[in-house]
Design a protein around this motif. Structure first.
Motif, PDB file in Angstrom:
ATOM      1  N   ASN A   1      12.048  -6.285   4.253  1.00 16.89           N
ATOM      2  CA  ASN A   1      12.963  -6.578   5.368  1.00 16.89           C
ATOM      3  C   ASN A   1      12.689  -7.932   5.985  1.00 16.89           C
ATOM      4  O   ASN A   1      13.610  -8.675   6.316  1.00 16.89           O
TER       5      ASN A   1
ATOM      6  N   GLU B   1       6.653   2.549   2.546  1.00 14.35           N
ATOM      7  CA  GLU B   1       7.112   2.121   3.861  1.00 14.35           C
ATOM      8  C   GLU B   1       6.816   0.639   4.088  1.00 14.35           C
ATOM      9  O   GLU B   1       7.590  -0.069   4.704  1.00 14.35           O
ATOM     10  N   GLU B   2       5.663   0.194   3.572  1.00 19.43           N
ATOM     11  CA  GLU B   2       5.296  -1.205   3.765  1.00 19.43           C
ATOM     12  C   GLU B   2       6.051  -2.111   2.780  1.00 19.43           C
ATOM     13  O   GLU B   2       6.322  -3.275   3.088  1.00 19.43           O
TER      14      GLU B   2
ATOM     15  N   LEU C   1      13.986 -10.503   3.780  1.00 20.70           N
ATOM     16  CA  LEU C   1      15.453 -10.613   3.866  1.00 20.70           C
ATOM     17  C   LEU C   1      15.894 -11.338   5.138  1.00 20.70           C
ATOM     18  O   LEU C   1      16.871 -12.092   5.114  1.00 20.70           O
TER      19      LEU C   1
ATOM     20  N   LEU D   1      -0.015  -6.016  14.458  1.00 16.75           N
ATOM     21  CA  LEU D   1      -0.457  -4.622  14.351  1.00 16.75           C
ATOM     22  C   LEU D   1      -1.374  -4.438  13.145  1.00 16.75           C
ATOM     23  O   LEU D   1      -2.397  -3.765  13.219  1.00 16.75           O
ATOM     24  N   TRP D   2      -0.998  -5.050  12.015  1.00 16.40           N
ATOM     25  CA  TRP D   2      -1.823  -4.886  10.818  1.00 16.40           C
ATOM     26  C   TRP D   2      -3.133  -5.654  10.908  1.00 16.40           C
ATOM     27  O   TRP D   2      -4.167  -5.194  10.413  1.00 16.40           O
TER      28      TRP D   2
ATOM     29  N   HIS E   1       4.585  -7.270  13.681  1.00 19.28           N
ATOM     30  CA  HIS E   1       4.175  -6.495  12.514  1.00 19.28           C
ATOM     31  C   HIS E   1       2.838  -7.023  11.984  1.00 19.28           C
ATOM     32  O   HIS E   1       1.920  -6.242  11.689  1.00 19.28           O
TER      33      HIS E   1
ATOM     34  N   MET F   1       9.088  -1.705   2.223  1.00 26.34           N
ATOM     35  CA  MET F   1      10.332  -1.909   2.965  1.00 26.34           C
ATOM     36  C   MET F   1      10.134  -2.894   4.109  1.00 26.34           C
ATOM     37  O   MET F   1      10.984  -3.743   4.371  1.00 26.34           O
ATOM     38  N   ALA F   2       8.997  -2.773   4.796  1.00 31.04           N
ATOM     39  CA  ALA F   2       8.757  -3.640   5.952  1.00 31.04           C
ATOM     40  C   ALA F   2       8.683  -5.101   5.518  1.00 31.04           C
ATOM     41  O   ALA F   2       9.354  -5.964   6.090  1.00 31.04           O
TER      42      ALA F   2
ATOM     43  N   PRO G   1       0.807  -1.230   0.000  1.00 25.29           N
ATOM     44  CA  PRO G   1       0.000   0.000   0.000  1.00 25.29           C
ATOM     45  C   PRO G   1       0.837   1.277   0.000  1.00 25.29           C
ATOM     46  O   PRO G   1       0.412   2.290  -0.531  1.00 25.29           O
ATOM     47  N   GLN G   2       1.994   1.259   0.637  1.00 28.58           N
ATOM     48  CA  GLN G   2       2.877   2.432   0.675  1.00 28.58           C
ATOM     49  C   GLN G   2       4.308   1.951   0.594  1.00 28.58           C
ATOM     50  O   GLN G   2       4.602   0.804   0.942  1.00 28.58           O
TER      51      GLN G   2
END
Lengths: 100, 251
Positions: free
Chosen positions: B41, B34-35, B44, B141-142, B138, B37-38, B31-32
């Motif tokens: 990560n 930032e997500e 990874l 939270l979502w 994570h 990347m989350a 969606p963004q």
């Protein structure tokens, strides 16, 4: 930022501050979008501390920051320019004063 | 000569690698940014875990193979991951539900493996627990925000739970792979993890105003024996084609 985010595609902006190590202060490192504070903290961890940059993170809603504006720069900062006596080096220390 | 728990290490490594591949697909599609990347990560982290495990596996199974041999030069039937992780990427809600399940399982099974008799496996496991706790948080939270968000997000979470339901039982099945490792004192039986994992998941779902994982008329099986669904072949083709088209290439 209120808990109930507006129903739009735009997540609010957050400013991120990271403390590099104990004893140092938090430093502004950048900003990000997140729907609320808890996720802003998660995103900050993923974006700004990937390479062990920090031991502590603050996130602050960008809207909560009141900033000086560039147009007001002269009025804000110029008056300080000619007031050299505000610097400690302006004053001569008398020779007898040992521990200053 | 192959150790009794080599197939377990292969299974853990494959779970991590295949899910890392799926999570990587989210980069540029979340969606963004930032997500992107989350999730990237988290992928990874899982990829790093797979690399450590393949490193162990080369000596455990006696073949001396390296991480690239396992990732790029095995065919579908030689992969030992569960069906859940190979299922195609769908919407963000489904990914969050899948991540909640996988990370909750990883927290429990790597916590158990941290005291494994194989000290190298135990070392990988204790690092994995810390990572997976973050992944699980994570997802939690979502889940709370989507389940208890708009009617659209709630409905999507309900349908995500329906979609993952058939793949849940396989996560807790004691196959020959886990039994052999547990008998050797090195592994943990998935069935013993089920109540802790599902308690965490169901608590999060309840807090997110969602019903639990629904029952399903059919269930997946066979991942640990190398029997996979249609999605697996496509995933492997994408993951492996570059290494196979240019054998030995480095960049």
């Amino acid at each position: 930022m209120s808990a109930s985010a507006p129903e739009s595609d735009a997540w609010p902006l957050w400013e991120v501050f990271v403390r590099a190590k104990r004893g140092l202060s938090h430093t502004h490192v950048g900003s990000l979008h997140a729907p609320d504070a808890a996720l802003a903290l998660h995103n900050a961890r993923d974006l700004y501390t990937r390479r062990q940059e920090g031991v502590s993170i603050w996130v602050v809603p960008a809207s909560a920051i009141t900033a000086s504006s560039p147009e007001e720069r002269d009025a804000f900062f110029d008056p300080a320019a000619d007031k050299v006596y505000r610097h400690p080096t302006f004053y001569e220390v008398p020779e007898d004063v040992e521990y200053l | 000569m192959s150790e009794a728990h080599a197939p377990l290490v292969a299974a853990l490594a494959d779970d991590a690698l295949i899910y890392a591949q799926r999570l990587g697909e989210w980069i540029s599609r979340a969606p963004q940014i930032e997500e992107d990347m989350a999730l990237g990560n988290i992928g990874l982290d899982l990829l790093g875990r797979a690399r450590s495990l393949y490193g162990l596996l080369g000596s455990l199974d006696g073949t001396g193979r390296g991480e690239d041999d396992y990732a790029y030069w095995r065919d579908e039937r030689e992969f030992r991951h569960v069906h859940l992780v190979e299922q195609p990427r769908h919407d963000f809600g489904l990914e969050i539900v899948r991540l909640l399940l996988v990370a909750s399982l990883d927290v429990e099974r790597y916590a158990a493996l941290a005291s494994s008799a194989d000290v190298e496996l135990a070392g990988v496991a204790s690092k994995a627990v810390t990572e997976s706790r973050y992944h699980r948080d994570h997802a939690r939270l979502w889940t709370l925000r989507l389940g208890d968000g708009t009617s659209e997000s709630h409905d999507r979470m309900v349908s995500a739970l329906e979609r993952v339901a058939p793949y849940v039982d396989e996560l807790f099945e004691d196959t020959a792979v886990e039994v052999a490792a547990a008998d050797a004192g090195v592994g943990v039986l998935p069935s013993t993890l089920k109540s802790a994992v599902m308690r965490f998941v169901e608590d999060v779902l309840a807090e997110a105003t969602l019903d639990g994982v629904p029952s399903s008329r059919w269930r997946s099986r066979g991942g640990r024996e190398g029997l996979h669904s249609e999605a697996c072949g496509y995933l492997l083709a994408e993951m492996q084609h570059l290494a196979r088209s240019h054998p030995g290439a480095t960049w």
